[in-house]
Design a protein around this motif. Structure first.
Motif, PDB file in Angstrom:
ATOM      1  N   ILE A  65      83.356 119.389  26.503  1.00  0.00           N
ATOM      2  CA  ILE A  65      84.670 119.699  25.933  1.00  0.00           C
ATOM      3  C   ILE A  65      85.364 118.489  25.312  1.00  0.00           C
ATOM      4  CG2 ILE A  65      85.089 121.743  27.344  1.00  0.00           C
ATOM      5  CD1 ILE A  65      86.814 120.021  29.167  1.00  0.00           C
ATOM      6  N   ASP A  66      84.874 117.278  25.582  1.00  0.00           N
ATOM      7  CA  ASP A  66      85.533 116.101  25.008  1.00  0.00           C
ATOM      8  C   ASP A  66      84.636 114.879  25.148  1.00  0.00           C
ATOM      9  OD1 ASP A  66      87.517 114.656  23.742  1.00  0.00           O
ATOM     10  OD2 ASP A  66      88.971 114.808  25.371  1.00  0.00           O
ATOM     11  N   ILE A  67      84.878 113.880  24.296  1.00  0.00           N
ATOM     12  CA  ILE A  67      84.253 112.561  24.412  1.00  0.00           C
ATOM     13  C   ILE A  67      85.386 111.547  24.409  1.00  0.00           C
ATOM     14  CG2 ILE A  67      82.732 110.843  23.385  1.00  0.00           C
ATOM     15  CD1 ILE A  67      81.278 113.137  21.962  1.00  0.00           C
ATOM     16  N   LEU A  68      85.442 110.720  25.454  1.00  0.00           N
ATOM     17  CA  LEU A  68      86.486 109.699  25.568  1.00  0.00           C
ATOM     18  C   LEU A  68      85.860 108.331  25.334  1.00  0.00           C
ATOM     19  CD1 LEU A  68      88.103 111.097  28.832  1.00  0.00           C
ATOM     20  CD2 LEU A  68      88.858 111.507  26.485  1.00  0.00           C
ATOM     21  N   HIS A  69      86.329 107.617  24.329  1.00  0.00           N
ATOM     22  CA  HIS A  69      85.827 106.273  24.031  1.00  0.00           C
ATOM     23  C   HIS A  69      86.613 105.289  24.901  1.00  0.00           C
ATOM     24  CE1 HIS A  69      83.406 107.658  20.651  1.00  0.00           C
ATOM     25  NE2 HIS A  69      84.372 108.550  20.491  1.00  0.00           N
ATOM     26  N   ILE A  70      85.925 104.690  25.856  1.00  0.00           N
ATOM     27  CA  ILE A  70      86.621 103.868  26.855  1.00  0.00           C
ATOM     28  C   ILE A  70      86.223 102.396  26.765  1.00  0.00           C
ATOM     29  CG2 ILE A  70      87.087 105.751  28.469  1.00  0.00           C
ATOM     30  CD1 ILE A  70      84.604 104.734  30.044  1.00  0.00           C
ATOM     31  N   HIS A  71      86.022 101.903  25.545  1.00  0.00           N
ATOM     32  CA  HIS A  71      85.677 100.496  25.378  1.00  0.00           C
ATOM     33  C   HIS A  71      86.816  99.705  24.737  1.00  0.00           C
ATOM     34  CE1 HIS A  71      84.487 102.577  21.676  1.00  0.00           C
ATOM     35  NE2 HIS A  71      84.915 101.481  21.068  1.00  0.00           N
TER      36      HIS A  71
END
Length: 175
Positions: A65-71
């Motif tokens: 349901i989602d992709i979170l870019h955590i960089h």
């Protein structure tokens, strides 16, 4: 008739309370807060932005349901309190400030060469949440950093969402 007096007590330096000029009450709350919410977590000195491009893939059941870019920053707060949470979790079993994903620079010594090696690794810390944080379906201890590995699955409370941790090097087939 003479009045009886109680014997005088000798006052020693250790018996006298020292003045405390630290902030208290509302002043403390204001210094440890953001957007009017008292924060439960502060980043450690070894906090660093990651060098790898980490992502969290969010699944509900089998559906992505989602992709979170955590960089892009060194820490991400998960929780129900939208004023302070970097990644809001709306499930009622989750705490207002549930957990933090923290990137930390860890220095180790190479066994063979004795050379110091430095690496930025992802960790998660449960902020004494009521219903725990889980990594690969195992509860992690509260208030302690727990090292995450690529492909680990994170769950918060009884939420049905799974957060799978991946970085770009895995996409290329490299570890």
């Amino acid at each position: 008739m003479p009045q009886s007096r109680s014997p005088k007590k000798e006052v020693k330096d250790k018996d006298v309370p020292k003045p405390n000029f630290a902030l208290s009450g509302k002043l403390v709350a204001e210094t440890n807060s953001y957007n009017g919410v008292v924060l439960k977590y502060f980043e450690p000195p070894e906090a660093r932005k990651p060098t790898k491009r980490w992502r969290l893939y969010v699944f509900k059941g089998d559906k992505e349901i989602d992709i979170l870019h955590i960089h892009r920053q060194s820490a991400y707060l998960f929780g129900r309190e939208r004023k302070v949470a970097d990644i809001p979790i709306d499930h009622p079993s989750c705490s207002s400030q549930h957990a933090v994903l923290q990137f930390r620079q860890i220095t180790t010594t190479d066994d063979e060469s004795g050379e110091k090696l430095s690496e930025i690794k992802p960790y998660i810390i449960d902020l004494d949440s009521t219903n725990k944080t889980f990594v690969n379906n195992n509860p992690i201890p509260p208030s302690r950093y727990y090292e995450l590995k690529a492909s680990d699955t994170i769950k918060f409370g009884f939420s049905s969402r799974d957060y799978v941790l991946i970085h770009d090097e895995l996409d290329d087939g490299n570890p």
